[in-house]
Structure formats: structure tokens, C-alpha cells
Design an enzyme around this catalytic site. Structure first.
Site, PDB file in Angstrom:
ATOM      1  N   GLU A   1      41.496  43.458  43.101  1.00  0.00           N
ATOM      2  CA  GLU A   1      40.763  43.539  41.833  1.00  0.00           C
ATOM      3  C   GLU A   1      39.360  44.110  41.983  1.00  0.00           C
ATOM      4  O   GLU A   1      38.404  43.579  41.420  1.00  0.00           O
ATOM      5  CB  GLU A   1      40.683  42.142  41.190  1.00  0.00           C
ATOM      6  CG  GLU A   1      42.038  41.622  40.795  1.00  0.00           C
ATOM      7  CD  GLU A   1      41.998  40.189  40.251  1.00  0.00           C
ATOM      8  OE1 GLU A   1      42.777  39.923  39.330  1.00  0.00           O
ATOM      9  OE2 GLU A   1      41.223  39.366  40.748  1.00  0.00           O
TER      10      GLU A   1
HETATM   11  C1  TNX Z   1      44.444  37.024  40.409  1.00  0.00           C
HETATM   12  S1  TNX Z   1      45.660  37.183  43.022  1.00  0.00           S
HETATM   13  C2  TNX Z   1      43.519  36.993  41.428  1.00  0.00           C
HETATM   14  C3  TNX Z   1      42.618  35.843  41.544  1.00  0.00           C
HETATM   15  C4  TNX Z   1      42.791  34.866  40.428  1.00  0.00           C
HETATM   16  C5  TNX Z   1      44.253  34.689  40.112  1.00  0.00           C
HETATM   17  C6  TNX Z   1      44.521  33.661  39.081  1.00  0.00           C
HETATM   18  C7  TNX Z   1      44.473  37.923  43.358  1.00  0.00           C
HETATM   19  C8  TNX Z   1      44.535  38.620  44.599  1.00  0.00           C
HETATM   20  N1  TNX Z   1      43.474  37.894  42.460  1.00  0.00           N
HETATM   21  O1  TNX Z   1      41.284  36.294  41.602  1.00  0.00           O
HETATM   22  O2  TNX Z   1      42.230  33.664  40.823  1.00  0.00           O
HETATM   23  O3  TNX Z   1      44.778  35.913  39.693  1.00  0.00           O
HETATM   24  O4  TNX Z   1      45.886  33.432  38.923  1.00  0.00           O
END
Ligand code: TNX
Length: 512
Positions: free
Chosen positions: A318
Site C-alpha cells: 500500500e
Molecule cells: C490491508 S494487508 C493492509 C493493512 C490493514 C489491513 C486491514 C496489508 C499488507 N495491508 O494495512 O491493516 O488491510 O485488514
């Protein structure tokens, strides 16, 4: 349900519960051959171990479970003979496999390595009545069904992740989770140690990361961080349960806590405020600054020195506030830092859009319907040697709600009932991936909505044991209809251990 056999002695009818059937274990053992009379633990039982400190520690671990509830002395002795015996031997057990032989004279667990003995102890534990988990003296009989189990894992990497950043969890809470993981033969504990909302590990060369960056959490609570001694204690405790700790510092995104702690890390030299919300994707380390890499080298160096395990997870998910070009540049510079400090890189699967270094592992967290191009990129990397850990978010994420009514958790990846979390095959989940690339599975538990140990319990149980089974058991044992019966039989054990769990209507739970 425990089957009850009735027999008559003289004038009185005595009911004697049958022992748990030999295969009624989670994860399902690779091979089960029931037969012969059970073994019964009595006040005369001894625990026989090899005369080494490690063998003694496993024997004591077993005794610590059995003594309070049976009320028996169960001394450790170093000779062979009847009773419970844990022994190392040469054989084709692999690094974690074991054999369990049970008959009227005793139960023998044989393994090639100590990890196998420990996993065999977990099987033995599940073959005993759930009341064995209680801390006060209970009624037996303490029988173990007769027969032989031969068992070893499908995958070497069987992980669980705990996000201690969004909400901070104490060393005691982490230890409790470790104990729960060990019961299901999970062997990797991934700790998500940093994120926008909190930095949770003391770094001597950048002390404000923990003291300031760790001073809050989602919702504005006081947060917290692990001192180096706290972290060493977690590592030691995990190792005593045969789990390896995989620390994660998430970069270049998910870094608001670090950016808030040191203004110089920001491209504009201005520190943002601490963050206590639940948005993602808004922060980035400054890819163009040399200071960024000194920071990364210092942090990774200290963390690698603290961590005996093989892996260091650098996040990489992300990174919406980092351009693709910068992301690639950053990962090209940071991965060699991890390697230089003697660790193997793990990163979320977005790393496959950059240049994973040789030996790196990518952790897939997409969905069943993630677009084909993204999956193809992961498959391509796998074909080129990048190993994969599978954590598909709409299957393996323990923070997803079970149903619309689940009071905790999130639903961005969908609702994940117990059957859905169990009913997939890591071996063919991603098309075009050579099976040798799949190193295992991991169940992440993100904690934006979770604040207490009871919250962790409720989201992890009953899904965690299913993911553990996907990691351990051969694909040939995979079957929801028989799994749900074995799973249901775990519930009295969770009750005895004080584990809160979701009583999914999909599972035939025994009445409480
Ligand atoms: C996605 S999974 C994210 C996290 C969040 C999560 C909540 C991932 C690698 N990144 O930053 O906590 O979703 O479900």
C-alpha cells in the site's frame, strides 16, 4: 461428543468414556492407524526423556500441562520403559515430523529433531480429554487411544501475524497468543512492529521512534513499545514453543509514526502529527534522501542483531503515496541492506512489481478475484525463484468479520466464515505458480478494531486452526465435512483454556 461405553461390575454399572479417536486432531495428521488398547496415564506414570537440556525442557512443558489437571507427580526420568516417552532417533521424520505409538504400556513419541517431539506433544495433548487443560485437579480417566500416528508438515512455513502497531499488545498477551499457535503446530510468529499509528520496538540509534512514535495507537490510547529486553523475551518464549519470530518494519508506506518522530525523515523537513485513525496509504519515507537509507540501515541493523530468526519483513504494501519509480528505487536499495545484515527478505507481494532479490519471499495478500495481471506478476516472480507465502485476504485474514453481525473486524475483503477460511488449497490457489514456490501459509491478524486479548481470541478462533491445518496437513486429508467435526471437538479445550471463540453455525459444536 465423547462416546461412552457402559459395562457392569457386580451390582453397579460403571460408565467409562472412550478415549478420543486417534485421528481426531487439528491439524489432521498425515497418517493414522488406530488399533490396540489405549494407554492410561495414572499416578504411576513417568515421563521419559533423553538426558539433554532440550529434551528435559520439552518433557517439563508436557508435565506442566498434565500435572495440574491430573494431580499426578509425573516425574521426568532418563530411562526407557513404560509410560510416556519422548525420544530422538534417526529416521525419515524430517525437521518437524514425529511418530506417536500408543498402546497399553505407554505412549512413545519419536522424532528426528526436538521440533518434532514438541509437535508430537501437541498431538498427545489433543488426544487427551479437554479437561487436561484445566489448572485444577479433574476427573480422568486420562486415556490415549491405541495405534500409530506418523506425521510431518506439508509446508515448512506456517505463520501467524499479529499487528501490534494499530493497537499495542503486551508481552504477556503475545505469549498467550504464542501458546495458542503452538497448539496447532504453527512455527512462525510475524510481528507487525511499525505502522502509521505506532512504532513498537526500541531502536537505540533513533530513540524517539519508540518513545514518541510508540506513544499512541488507533483511537488515541497510550500505545506502548517493546524494550529490547521485552523483544528478547518474546523471541525466547517463542523459541521455547518452536516458533521463529519474523519482525516487520513496514516501508516505505505505513511510516507516519517514524515520520512524526523525526522531521528530517520527511522530504519537506516537517514532521506530521501522530496518527490515530485507520486510513492507509498516506505516508511515505523520502526516497530521494540519503538520510532515509542511513535510518533504514540503523533500524534493520539493530533489529537483525536482536533477531535469531532467518527473516526480516520489510512490508512494502500500500505504498500509494510513493510513485512506482520511487518504490522500485527504494526496494532496490533496501533489500541489500537486509541481506547485508544476514537476513532473508520477506515483503508483501507488491515487491514482485519491483525486483525481489535472490532468496526473497513475497507474501500474497490479494483476493480470489484480484485482477489477473497482478496475479500473473506474482506467478512470474515465483517462476523466477521468489518463494511465496499465501495469505489471501478473503480467506486467511483473521481480522475479517465472519458475518455482517460480527461486532469486531473489517469487511473490505469480504465476510470470511469458517468454511470459507478453510476451504481452499494453497497448492493450487494461484495459477501458474510452481508448487515448489509455495513455502507455506500465514494468517494475519490486523488490529485496527481489536484491543484486548479476548478480541484476539474471538477473531482467531475458530479460523486459526483451519489455516494451521492448510499449512500442516497433506492435501489428501482436506475435507470440510470431516474437518468441521474435528474442529468442533476442539471447543471444550478452548473453554478449558479460557479462549473466547465465535460459535459459527457452520460447525457442529458440542452443547456447552
Ligand atoms: C490491508 S494487508 C493492509 C493493512 C490493514 C489491513 C486491514 C496489508 C499488507 N495491508 O494495512 O491493516 O488491510 O485488514
Amino acid at each position: 461428543m465423547v462416546a461412552v461405553g457402559a459395562f457392569t461390575t457386580g451390582a453397579t454399572t460403571v460408565t467409562k468414556p472412550d478415549p478420543t479417536p486417534l485421528g481426531r486432531v487439528v491439524p489432521a495428521p498425515a497418517s493414522v492407524r488406530p488399533g490396540g488398547s489405549p494407554y492410561r496415564i495414572t499416578e504411576a506414570t513417568v515421563i521419559r526423556v533423553d538426558d539433554t537440556p532440550k529434551a528435559h525442557r520439552i518433557g517439563e512443558y508436557l508435565a506442566d500441562i498434565l500435572r495440574p489437571s491430573t494431580g499426578y507427580r509425573l516425574p521426568l526420568v532418563n530411562r526407557g520403559g513404560s509410560g510416556i516417552q519422548l525420544r530422538l532417533a534417526k529416521g525419515s521424520f524430517g525437521a518437524e515430523g514425529y511418530r506417536l505409538d500408543s498402546g497399553p504400556r505407554g505412549v512413545v513419541i519419536t522424532a528426528g529433531e526436538y521440533a518434532g517431539l514438541f509437535h508430537g506433544v501437541q498431538t498427545l495433548r489433543q488426544l487427551l480429554p479437554a479437561a487436561v487443560e484445566k489448572k485444577s485437579v479433574q476427573h480422568g480417566p486420562w486415556q490415549i487411544a491405541g495405534g500409530t500416528i506418523e506425521d510431518s508438515p506439508r509446508y515448512a512455513y506456517r505463520g501467524a501475524m499479529l499487528d501490534v502497531s494499530r493497537h499495542f499488545f503486551t508481552v504477556a498477551q503475545v505469549k498467550r497468543y504464542i501458546d495458542q499457535l503452538a497448539l496447532y503446530k504453527i512455527n512462525e510468529l510475524h510481528l507487525h512492529l511499525s505502522d502509521d499509528q505506532g512504532w513498537r520496538i526500541a531502536i537505540d540509534s533513533w530513540p524517539r521512534l519508540a518513545t514518541y512514535g510508540g506513544s499512541t495507537e488507533v483511537g488515541g490510547g497510550t500505545g506502548g513499545h517493546y524494550t529490547k529486553d521485552d523483544y528478547r523475551e518474546i523471541v525466547r518464549y517463542a523459541a521455547s514453543r518452536f516458533l521463529e519470530v519474523v519482525p516487520e518494519i513496514d516501508m516505505p508506506g505505513h511510516t507516519n509514526a517514524a515520520l512524526a518522530s523525526y522531521a528530517d525523515l520527511n522530504c519537506d523537513g516537517v514532521a506530521p502529527p501522530l496518527y490515530t485513525g485507520t486510513d492507509v496509504g498516506f505516508s511515505s519515507l523520502c526516497v530521494g534522501k540519503d538520510l532515509t537509507y542511513r535510518f533504514v540501515d540503523d533500524v534493520i541493523g539493530e533489529l537483525a542483531a536482536l533477531t535469531p530468526g532467518r527473516y526480516l519483513h520489510i512490508g512494502g504494501d500500500e505504498a500509494q503515496s510513493t510513485s512506482h519509480e520511487d518504490y522500485v528505487k527504494f526496494m532496490d536499495r533496501v533489500q541489500p541492506i537486509v541481506t547485508k545484515h544476514g537476513k532473508t527478505v520477506i515483503a508483501w507481494h507488491q515487491i514482485t512489481g519491483a525486483h525481489p532479490v535472490k532468496g526473497a519471499l513475497a507474501q500474497y495478500w490479494g483476493l480470489d478475484d484480484t485482477d489477473a495481471a497482478e496475479k500473473a506478476q506474482v506467478a512470474e516472480a515465483a517462476k523466477n525463484g521468489t518463494g511465496l507465502i499465501l495469505s489471501p485476504a478473503d480467506r486467511a485474514y483473521l481480522d475479517m468479520k465472519y458475518t455482517e453481525d460480527t461486532p469486531l473486524g473489517q469487511d473490505w475483503a469480504g465476510l470470511v466464515e469458517v468454511k470459507r477460511s478453510y476451504d481452499w488449497d494453497p497448492g493450487n490457489y494461484l495459477a501458474g505458480v510452481p508448487s515448489s514456490a509455495i513455502r507455506g501459509v500465514e494468517a494475519p491478524l490486523w488490529t485496527e478494531t481489536l484491543e484486548t486479548g479476548a478480541n484476539i481470541d474471538y477473531m482467531a478462533f475458530p479460523r486459526l486452526p483451519g489455516l494451521a491445518e492448510l499449512g500442516w496437513s497433506p492435501a489428501s486429508t482436506h475435507d470440510w465435512d470431516t474437518y468441521k467435526v474435528r474442529l468442533a471437538a476442539q471447543a471444550p479445550r478452548w473453554d478449558a483454556l479460557g479462549i473466547d471463540y465465535y460459535r459459527s453455525p457452520q460447525v457442529p459444536w458440542p452443547a456447552r
